[in-house]
Design a protein around this motif. Structure first.
Motif, short mmCIF file in Angstrom:
data_model
loop_
_atom_site.label_atom_id
_atom_site.label_comp_id
_atom_site.label_asym_id
_atom_site.label_seq_id
_atom_site.Cartn_x
_atom_site.Cartn_y
_atom_site.Cartn_z
N PHE A 307 58.37 59.78 90.02
CA PHE A 307 59.68 59.21 90.33
C PHE A 307 59.92 57.88 89.62
CE2 PHE A 307 58.63 62.18 93.61
CZ PHE A 307 59.82 62.86 93.80
N LEU A 308 59.08 57.55 88.63
CA LEU A 308 59.25 56.30 87.89
C LEU A 308 60.38 56.45 86.86
CD1 LEU A 308 55.49 55.41 87.42
CD2 LEU A 308 57.18 54.10 88.71
N PRO A 309 60.98 55.30 86.48
CA PRO A 309 62.14 55.36 85.55
C PRO A 309 61.71 55.40 84.09
CG PRO A 309 61.81 53.11 86.29
CD PRO A 309 60.76 53.93 86.99
N TYR A 310 61.05 56.48 83.67
CA TYR A 310 60.56 56.57 82.28
C TYR A 310 61.68 56.39 81.28
CZ TYR A 310 56.49 58.38 84.56
OH TYR A 310 55.40 58.50 85.37
N ARG A 311 61.34 55.78 80.14
CA ARG A 311 62.36 55.66 79.11
C ARG A 311 62.47 56.97 78.34
NH1 ARG A 311 62.70 51.35 74.31
NH2 ARG A 311 61.21 52.77 73.38
N ASP A 312 61.31 57.57 78.06
CA ASP A 312 61.35 58.83 77.29
C ASP A 312 60.09 59.64 77.58
OD1 ASP A 312 61.81 60.85 75.54
OD2 ASP A 312 61.50 59.66 73.73
N LEU A 313 60.14 60.39 78.65
CA LEU A 313 58.95 61.13 79.07
C LEU A 313 58.84 62.43 78.26
CD1 LEU A 313 56.64 61.21 81.14
CD2 LEU A 313 58.20 62.32 82.73
N GLY A 314 57.69 62.60 77.60
CA GLY A 314 57.53 63.77 76.74
C GLY A 314 56.49 64.76 77.21
#
Ligand code: ADP
Ligand code: ZN
Length: 730
Positions: A307-314
């Motif tokens: 639930f973290l606010p990733y910038r660009d989770l791949g």
């Protein structure tokens, strides 16, 4: 809740805010000076308080703007991305969780209201004429860090000097003082460093995983324990980082993170960011901020890291994907494995589900072609899978109160002679599960729960494993008043330890049970000591089944292989299979071959036979056929409804009334079972009643459930919990 497009709201325009407060709707406010846009984190007034919220879209009501209170301010953090708003919305719809709770999950870091905190750092200044040794070491430290700004502690530690050296240098201009945000980016991981030389199997697996980089896809990585699954998915992490995207690795147990972080450091030259309940609040805040700014490339953590606010989770790796701890059982009831797939499908990320004993759900998804599947059938290098055998307890001489059979004892003796390690596994904490009066037969129960009190000799107390209540160990029977006849019945890990100490007086014994360690640090120290050979005999609960690597271990003895077989639980067979295979997999991870011995009264039970034969596919196929015939998950859908209240009659009435109004469920062809008292019918003084809803795989279960429970307003104090895809049925 629908997802509006991103909009800009000029000053004083009406907008709707989602808050973390338990109000099941959006609240309207007026945009602040400078305006606000969808996704902005804001501080808003609510009654007399100021609370955290996120701008969600246009206003819900048509109140005149003058009636609306203004947003107090927009916080200095990146706005919530559409992807995360969509994920929270869909996760809420799936798990039937209020949005406020979802937002709460996504903002579990302190200090989000605060401006970034600053701290004092030093930079190298001008060359000074007078350079003592100590001063030279300070300047060397700066060179070693490539001229980066360092804190006082970093300098004194790296250079081995006292703070006064640094202060004097600063006063004379040799160092320059500056301020830098406390929440610094994490050190860069170097994806270009070479990994271990992979075997042909491993390389083929890694290459297949890496071709998926950049798009949504799920792969089940099924490999026997010790086959190098971690090495293989580390290559997928490398490919993800090299593509400039972020990777998340979920582990089922905090105690496993330390070992894993060491491997990351070896592979990428720096430590990843950590997120779990053992991480300090300051670190949490740093991580939450950095993950949003791209200052953290790889996050290792527990399920809530989803639930973290990733910038660009791949990439999301779910290691030991079958582990039941991925299902959160209180608060928001969600399965992290399924939520990982959901989030990845929204952001276009890859998911790797790694396990030696996958969940039937994942196995079936691979069978159906929804997930790709990669197998690693052999252990890495010379290590071989342990030889598995049953010890038929019906043929062993077992005196009362003893649990180690003569056959198992001889096997352990042989290991001790050979200076190898042995492990005894029993899936039960405490000393004994039952405390009974030999005079009248009375068993000690928890006062607030429908559960027996479990003796914990280590704590010198009885303990309820449901609510944690403790009581002194009685010498007098509370029922008949007779003294000195209270007896402990059945084995627990502490009692097994006692027997082992008496049977193997020369052996160095280590006990691993989650309740014996006050901190994860102490637990890690014990695990490291065992891995280094500082124990001969390890006695453990479920904790030892999970992924630890003990190279000297060559014998695993399962004290009671039958323990999990008899639950009415849908997954009893699957769980027993997974657990025993995992524990057995601890043996023979290095050069010396291992043996696993299973003590059982039913060597011919199909599950025991499947474990012994090593025919995994056969086991899963049989299990799948059985579930398919019954329309059970993963071939059908279930939802658990748990009603609880301190008032039994009110509870029964409400449950009956709800069961009668099952029209919304019948409309989708679902069946309702119950209400019936839950297997544990009372916890912490609250009575518990369960219902089970069963539907076909394609049925629109959630909307029907929502409509069903919305028909009745529960009385005060009566709680209704909905558990979609339940894993446990207590
Ligand atoms: P799994 O995750 O499947 O249980 P691991 O990745 O932990 O397996 O590998 C088991 C052990 O074998 C570890 O100690 C690991 O470092 C070692 N290992 C696996 N593959 C390699 C390799 N290609 N080169 C060197 N060591 C390896
Ligand atoms: Zn209790």
């Amino acid at each position: 809740m629908t997802l509006d497009e991103v909009r800009f709201f000029p000053a004083d325009a009406a907008l709707a805010v989602l808050t973390t407060q338990p109000i099941d709707r959006l609240l309207d406010y007026r945009a602040p000076e400078g305006g606000a846009r969808t996704g902005d984190f804001v501080e808003v007034p609510l009654g007399p308080r100021k609370v955290l919220g996120v701008v969600w879209g246009g206003p819900e009501s048509d109140l005149p703007r003058a009636k609306l209170r203004p947003v107090l301010r927009v916080l200095g953090v990146p706005p919530m991305r559409d992807e995360l708003r969509a994920f929270l919305t869909r996760a809420a719809d799936y798990t039937l969780t209020p949005m406020a709770l979802m937002l709460w999950l996504a903002t579990r870091a302190p200090g989000l209201f605060d401006a970034p905190k600053m701290r004092k750092v030093y930079l190298a200044g001008e060359e000074l004429a007078r350079m003592t040794d100590a001063r030279a070491r300070v300047m060397d430290a700066f060179d070693a860090y490539g001229g980066a700004a360092l804190t006082m502690t970093e300098i004194t530690r790296a250079a081995g000097v006292s703070p006064s050296v640094v202060q004097t240098l600063a006063a004379q201009g040799g160092l320059i003082e500056a301020a830098a945000p406390v929440d610094a980016p994490y050190p860069r991981l170097d994806a270009g460093l070479p990994g271990k030389a992979l075997s042909d199997d491993q390389r083929a697996a890694a290459e297949r995983l890496c071709t998926g980089t950049g798009a949504f896809g799920v792969t089940l990585l099924k490999g026997v324990t010790g086959s190098g699954k971690t090495e293989v998915y580390m290559e997928a992490v490398a490919a993800c980082l090299a593509a400039g995207r972020q990777a998340l690795v979920l582990l089922p147990e905090i105690a496993l993170t330390a070992q894993f972080i060491g491997r990351v450091e070896e592979r990428f030259g720096a430590r990843p960011a950590e997120w779990h309940s053992g991480v300090t609040l300051t670190e949490r805040r740093r991580l939450w901020r950095m993950v949003g700014q791209g200052g953290a490339q790889l996050i290792v953590g527990a399920r809530s890291a989803l639930f973290l606010p990733y910038r660009d989770l791949g990439l999301i790796v779910v290691d030991e994907e079958h582990d039941s701890s991925y299902k959160q059982e209180d608060g928001v009831l969600y399965n992290a494995r399924d939520m990982a797939v959901l989030r990845a499908s929204i952001v276009g990320a890859q998911v790797v589900l790694a396990s030696a004993t996958p969940s039937l759900e994942s196995w079936a998804n691979a069978e159906a072609g929804k997930y790709a599947r990669i197998d690693l059938p052999a252990r890495f290098g010379v290590a071989e899978l342990p030889d598995m055998r049953a010890i038929d307890l019906r043929a062993e001489e077992m005196p009362g109160g003893r649990w180690i059979s003569p056959t198992l004892r001889r096997a352990i003796d042989a290991r001790l002679q050979a200076k190898e390690q042995a492990l005894l596994f029993i899936n039960r904490r405490g000393y004994a599960p039952i405390t009974v009066c030999r005079g009248c037969g009375h068993q000690i129960q928890c006062a607030d729960c429908d559960a027996r009190m479990v003796e914990h000799r280590f704590l010198k107390r009885l303990m309820c494993h449901q609510c944690g209540a403790t009581a002194p160990i009685p010498t007098v029977c509370p029922a008949c008043g007779v003294e000195g006849r209270m007896a402990a019945i059945g084995p627990g890990v502490e009692r097994l330890e006692e027997e082992a100490r008496a049977t193997f007086p020369e052996a160095r014994i280590a006990v691993l049970s989650s309740d014996l360690f006050a901190s994860s640090r102490a637990l890690k120290a014990q695990i490291d000591a065992i891995a280094a050979g500082e124990a001969d005999l390890i006695i453990g609960t479920q904790l030892v089944a999970k992924g630890h690597n003990f190279p000297l271990l060559t014998l695993v003895g399962v004290i009671d292989a039958d323990l999990g077989l008899h639950g009415a639980d849908l997954r009893a067979a699957e769980r027993t299979f997974q657990l025993i295979r995992q524990v057995a997999g601890r043996a023979g991870r290095a050069e010396k071959p291992g043996v696993a011995l299973l003590q059982t009264h039913q060597p011919d039970h199909p599950v025991i036979r499947a474990i012994l034969s090593g025919d995994d596919e056969g086991f899963w196929r049989a299990e799948a056929n059985e579930r398919q015939a019954l329309g059970m998950p993963p071939y059908g859908r279930l939802a658990g409804i748990i009603l609880s209240s301190p008032k039994l009659e009110e509870l029964s009435d409400f449950a009956m009334a709800l069961a009668e109004r099952d029209a919304p469920l019948r409309r989708i062809g679902a069946q309702v079972f119950g209400p019936a008292p839950a297997p544990i019918a009372r916890v912490r003084g609250r009575h518990r009643v369960r219902m089970l809803v069963k539907a076909a795989k394609g049925a629109a279960l959630q909307p029907a459930l929502r409509a069903w429970v919305a028909q009745l307003k529960p009385p005060h104090d009566l709680r209704v919990a909905l558990d979609i895809d339940p894993q446990s049925f207590w």
